[in-house]
Design a protein around this motif. Sequence first.
Motif, mmCIF file in Angstrom:
data_model
loop_
_atom_site.group_PDB
_atom_site.id
_atom_site.type_symbol
_atom_site.label_atom_id
_atom_site.label_comp_id
_atom_site.label_asym_id
_atom_site.label_seq_id
_atom_site.Cartn_x
_atom_site.Cartn_y
_atom_site.Cartn_z
ATOM 1 N N UNK A 1 -40.122 47.829 44.616
ATOM 2 C CA UNK A 1 -38.991 48.157 45.479
ATOM 3 C C UNK A 1 -37.682 48.082 44.710
ATOM 4 N N UNK A 2 -37.544 47.081 43.863
ATOM 5 C CA UNK A 2 -36.336 46.957 43.047
ATOM 6 C C UNK A 2 -36.215 48.139 42.092
ATOM 7 N N UNK A 3 -37.320 48.538 41.503
ATOM 8 C CA UNK A 3 -37.318 49.678 40.586
ATOM 9 C C UNK A 3 -36.897 50.950 41.312
ATOM 10 N N UNK A 4 -37.423 51.151 42.517
ATOM 11 C CA UNK A 4 -37.069 52.355 43.261
ATOM 12 C C UNK A 4 -35.603 52.365 43.682
ATOM 13 N N UNK A 5 -35.108 51.241 44.228
ATOM 14 C CA UNK A 5 -33.718 51.227 44.690
ATOM 15 C C UNK A 5 -32.752 51.389 43.515
ATOM 16 N N UNK A 6 -33.098 50.859 42.344
ATOM 17 C CA UNK A 6 -32.264 51.068 41.165
ATOM 18 C C UNK A 6 -32.196 52.556 40.831
ATOM 19 N N UNK A 7 -33.348 53.214 40.844
ATOM 20 C CA UNK A 7 -33.406 54.645 40.526
ATOM 21 C C UNK A 7 -32.589 55.454 41.528
ATOM 22 N N UNK A 8 -32.739 55.145 42.803
ATOM 23 C CA UNK A 8 -32.100 55.940 43.856
ATOM 24 C C UNK A 8 -30.611 55.651 44.005
ATOM 25 N N UNK A 9 -30.196 54.415 43.739
ATOM 26 C CA UNK A 9 -28.792 54.050 43.943
ATOM 27 C C UNK A 9 -27.918 54.282 42.712
ATOM 28 N N UNK A 10 -28.501 54.224 41.529
ATOM 29 C CA UNK A 10 -27.694 54.319 40.312
ATOM 30 C C UNK A 10 -26.827 55.572 40.230
ATOM 31 N N UNK A 11 -27.279 56.744 40.728
ATOM 32 C CA UNK A 11 -26.379 57.912 40.677
ATOM 33 C C UNK A 11 -25.053 57.696 41.400
ATOM 34 N N UNK A 12 -25.015 56.773 42.374
ATOM 35 C CA UNK A 12 -23.783 56.515 43.105
ATOM 36 C C UNK A 12 -22.762 55.731 42.280
ATOM 37 N N UNK A 13 -23.203 55.147 41.166
ATOM 38 C CA UNK A 13 -22.301 54.347 40.348
ATOM 39 C C UNK A 13 -21.414 55.211 39.458
ATOM 40 N N UNK A 14 -21.805 56.453 39.237
ATOM 41 C CA UNK A 14 -20.991 57.348 38.425
ATOM 42 C C UNK A 14 -20.760 56.857 37.009
ATOM 43 N N UNK A 15 -21.726 56.144 36.459
ATOM 44 C CA UNK A 15 -21.600 55.663 35.083
ATOM 45 C C UNK A 15 -20.815 54.381 34.937
ATOM 46 N N UNK A 16 -20.305 53.826 36.039
ATOM 47 C CA UNK A 16 -19.545 52.575 35.994
ATOM 48 C C UNK A 16 -20.405 51.449 36.556
ATOM 49 N N UNK A 17 -20.859 50.508 35.726
ATOM 50 C CA UNK A 17 -21.787 49.467 36.186
ATOM 51 C C UNK A 17 -21.158 48.526 37.204
ATOM 52 N N UNK A 18 -22.006 47.868 37.972
ATOM 53 C CA UNK A 18 -21.550 46.887 38.954
ATOM 54 C C UNK A 18 -21.049 45.626 38.254
ATOM 55 N N UNK A 19 -19.850 45.192 38.603
ATOM 56 C CA UNK A 19 -19.283 43.992 37.989
ATOM 57 C C UNK A 19 -20.051 42.745 38.407
#
Length: 237
Positions: free
Chosen positions: A205-223
């Motif tokens: 589940x963690x692997x999937x949510x990372x894959x699906x949510x990462x495009x929303x970060x626009x290349x800027x990682x979560x602080x």
Amino acid sequence: MDGWQREFVLHTLPYSETSLLLDFFTENEGRIRLLAKGARSRRSNLKGCLQPFTPLLIRWGGKGEMKTLRGAEPLSLALPFTGTVLYSGLYVNEWLSRVLAQNIPYQTLFFEYLTCLQVLAGSEYTPEHALRRFELSLLSHLGYGVDCLHCAGSGELVADSMTYRYREEKGFIASMVIDHLSFTGKQLKAFADRQFPDVDTLRAAKRFTRIALNPYLGGSPLKSRELFYQVILPKTR
């Protein structure tokens, strides 16, 4: 906004010498940004309550684009977040602050967020379950609710023992390829139920949510994620 509304502070920024610019997640208006005039001054009665994880009632007003906070009252003490749970809460807040458009109601998500905070505050174990449920809920509210119960290629119900490969904007398609985009039908059913009965399913589940949510970060990682790796993770080794 004349009436009072339930909300939580998501993020704060200093504004001028004595004021704050705040992102709130409200019950009926979604994410809003307000100016709290004088909130940083020593005499301000708002200084102590405008903190993350404190349930508040607020009201605001103003005619311009930037609305002003008119009042805030705590409904209870701040939820007792420390250590890993604190960074988990900051992680959830950062996602909401970054991906939710302003002034769009997310009433169901608001209560799912509240439930997530309550579970985090009361958990004696890992916060992973609460975070995965929240991430799956967030994806759904962003209009990205992937069908985990049907093969996107054939439309057939997923089978426990079969492997399905995730394809962005399409869903899960039966495949013989096994890689980081692959999940079993059993895991997909668990995602749909938001239940994670074992470690492998939780990791999937963690692997999937990372894959699906990462495009929303626009290349800027979560602080918040970076802080967790810098501060908390070294202490657990």
